[in-house]
Design an enzyme around this catalytic site. Sequence first.
Site, PDB file in Angstrom:
ATOM      1  N   LYS A  56      -7.103  -6.662  -1.850  1.00  0.00           N
ATOM      2  CA  LYS A  56      -5.832  -6.435  -2.542  1.00  0.00           C
ATOM      3  C   LYS A  56      -5.485  -7.529  -3.556  1.00  0.00           C
ATOM      4  O   LYS A  56      -4.806  -7.279  -4.544  1.00  0.00           O
ATOM      5  CB  LYS A  56      -4.707  -6.292  -1.529  1.00  0.00           C
ATOM      6  CG  LYS A  56      -4.829  -4.990  -0.758  1.00  0.00           C
ATOM      7  CD  LYS A  56      -3.488  -4.513  -0.258  1.00  0.00           C
ATOM      8  CE  LYS A  56      -3.577  -3.090   0.254  1.00  0.00           C
ATOM      9  NZ  LYS A  56      -4.287  -3.021   1.548  1.00  0.00           N
ATOM     10  N   GLU A  59       5.899  -3.244  -3.060  1.00  0.00           N
ATOM     11  CA  GLU A  59       6.165  -2.618  -1.764  1.00  0.00           C
ATOM     12  C   GLU A  59       5.060  -3.057  -0.822  1.00  0.00           C
ATOM     13  O   GLU A  59       3.968  -3.410  -1.254  1.00  0.00           O
ATOM     14  CB  GLU A  59       6.144  -1.096  -1.899  1.00  0.00           C
ATOM     15  CG  GLU A  59       4.741  -0.464  -1.873  1.00  0.00           C
ATOM     16  CD  GLU A  59       3.838  -0.855  -3.040  1.00  0.00           C
ATOM     17  OE1 GLU A  59       4.378  -1.259  -4.096  1.00  0.00           O
ATOM     18  OE2 GLU A  59       2.614  -0.774  -2.895  1.00  0.00           O
ATOM     19  N   SER A  76     -13.566  -3.978   3.372  1.00  0.00           N
ATOM     20  CA  SER A  76     -12.417  -4.208   2.496  1.00  0.00           C
ATOM     21  C   SER A  76     -11.564  -5.405   2.920  1.00  0.00           C
ATOM     22  O   SER A  76     -10.883  -6.005   2.095  1.00  0.00           O
ATOM     23  CB  SER A  76     -11.555  -2.950   2.432  1.00  0.00           C
ATOM     24  OG  SER A  76     -11.203  -2.521   3.738  1.00  0.00           O
TER      25      SER A  76
HETATM   26  C1  LIG Z   1      -4.594  -1.917   2.219  1.00  0.00           C
HETATM   27  C2  LIG Z   1      -5.961  -1.928   2.769  1.00  0.00           C
HETATM   28  C3  LIG Z   1      -6.806  -0.797   2.685  1.00  0.00           C
HETATM   29  C4  LIG Z   1      -6.361   0.520   2.117  1.00  0.00           C
HETATM   30  O1  LIG Z   1      -6.024   0.512   0.773  1.00  0.00           O
HETATM   31  P1  LIG Z   1      -6.945   1.155  -0.351  1.00  0.00           P
HETATM   32  O2  LIG Z   1      -6.055   1.172  -1.538  1.00  0.00           O
HETATM   33  O3  LIG Z   1      -7.353   2.516   0.112  1.00  0.00           O
HETATM   34  O4  LIG Z   1      -8.117   0.269  -0.514  1.00  0.00           O
HETATM   35  C5  LIG Z   1      -8.091  -0.907   3.169  1.00  0.00           C
HETATM   36  N1  LIG Z   1      -8.541  -2.040   3.744  1.00  0.00           N
HETATM   37  C6  LIG Z   1      -7.764  -3.132   3.856  1.00  0.00           C
HETATM   38  C7  LIG Z   1      -8.327  -4.347   4.503  1.00  0.00           C
HETATM   39  C8  LIG Z   1      -6.454  -3.125   3.374  1.00  0.00           C
HETATM   40  O5  LIG Z   1      -5.689  -4.216   3.510  1.00  0.00           O
END
Ligand SMILES: *Cc1c(COP(=O)(O)O)cnc(C)c1O
Length: 396
Positions: A83, A105, A375
Amino acid sequence: MKGMFGGYGGRFVPETLMPAVEELERAFNKCRKDRKFNSELNALLSGFVGRPTPLTFAPRLSSQLGCKIYLKREDLCHTGAHKINNALGQGLLAKYMGKKRIIAETGAGQHGVASAAACAMLGLECCIYMGTVDMERQKPNVLRMRLCGAKVIPVDSGTRTLKDAINEAMRDWTANVKDTHYLLGSALGPHPYPTMVCHFQSVIGKECRRQVLKAEGKLPRAIIACVGGGSNAIGIFGAFLKDKKVELIGVEAGGRGIEGGEHAARFADEKLGRKGVLHGTLTYVLQDSDGQIYNTHSISAGLDYSAVGPQHSYLRETGRAKYYFATDREALDALKLLCEKEGIIPALESAHAIAYALRYAKGCKKNDIVVINVSGRGDKDLETVSKALGEGNEQV
Ligand SMILES: *Cc1c(COP(=O)(O)O)cnc(C)c1O
């Protein structure tokens, strides 16, 4: 209409917001081609975020699954997830636009933390809207935001979760467009947000393509990523869209299973997931038969949203990407497996991608390469994981 991906996307906003999204679109189009902007952003991505993130070969998982598994390590980004790539990009853009104040948000708090950190570093004022239910669930993240100097504004309307926080942020933006930028956290919302967030996250795929070619001399058979709003997935897919032989796979939150409706699988549930408009974009939205937004459930707060980024609806319709789901249980099992085999504690969101990879690998040969986008890291989920596995359980 502008910002369409086939029949999805667009810009469904009240007239009072139109000048703001148009101003943002102009600024984004200018900055994305600007040498100074890009070199400043790249310096921040390496010096502050820690990019490039590694592409790690997972030897023990690979030998168990019978193919070559690589992990793209967004868990190693500063603040613990992808993010921050987007938060920094938009924060810097806001500075170039002369805005002094950022609103954002947050649901799980991850985007709030990334925004607060980016704003502190860039010297911008930061206000984060957050549902009171989420504030209670995510206390450490509220503290992180406040430590970085952000103001966390409790939202007590509706279900007191993410969608209500977005509503409030949009209301604030309408009233304060002159000096305020709305830093949206995923590849969602009215044009130019989906395109812009995809652009700021595209660094994941660009690095990954280079890294996998260097390591293996060929492209992977598949790229697998979890899909909440869809920003980490579109970020890693982008560089491979033209490589038709590379399968692109998104994994939604199957929650407690599709049948009971307790999930966030906009694509997998043919009854509840239908085309609709939410927060300014036309896409697949979970809704009841009256078109009321349907409440989602997932063990991972980051996948717990009723709509999906419009570009994913388009990629699914054209068949370029495929979408599946993993349940809470499967995600938990996958999280444990990655910890035990590779010593990496993934976020529960990312564990959904790992869970589907376990199934996908059954159809793979020894030399097939599968890349999983990790992610984020799992530190934020320890309490949820320990509750779900049963506290005091030696299995934990
Ligand atoms: C917020 C988040 C997501 C989901 O958001 P996307 O916009 O779909 O990438 C996925 N993995 C993590 C670790 C997050 O913090």
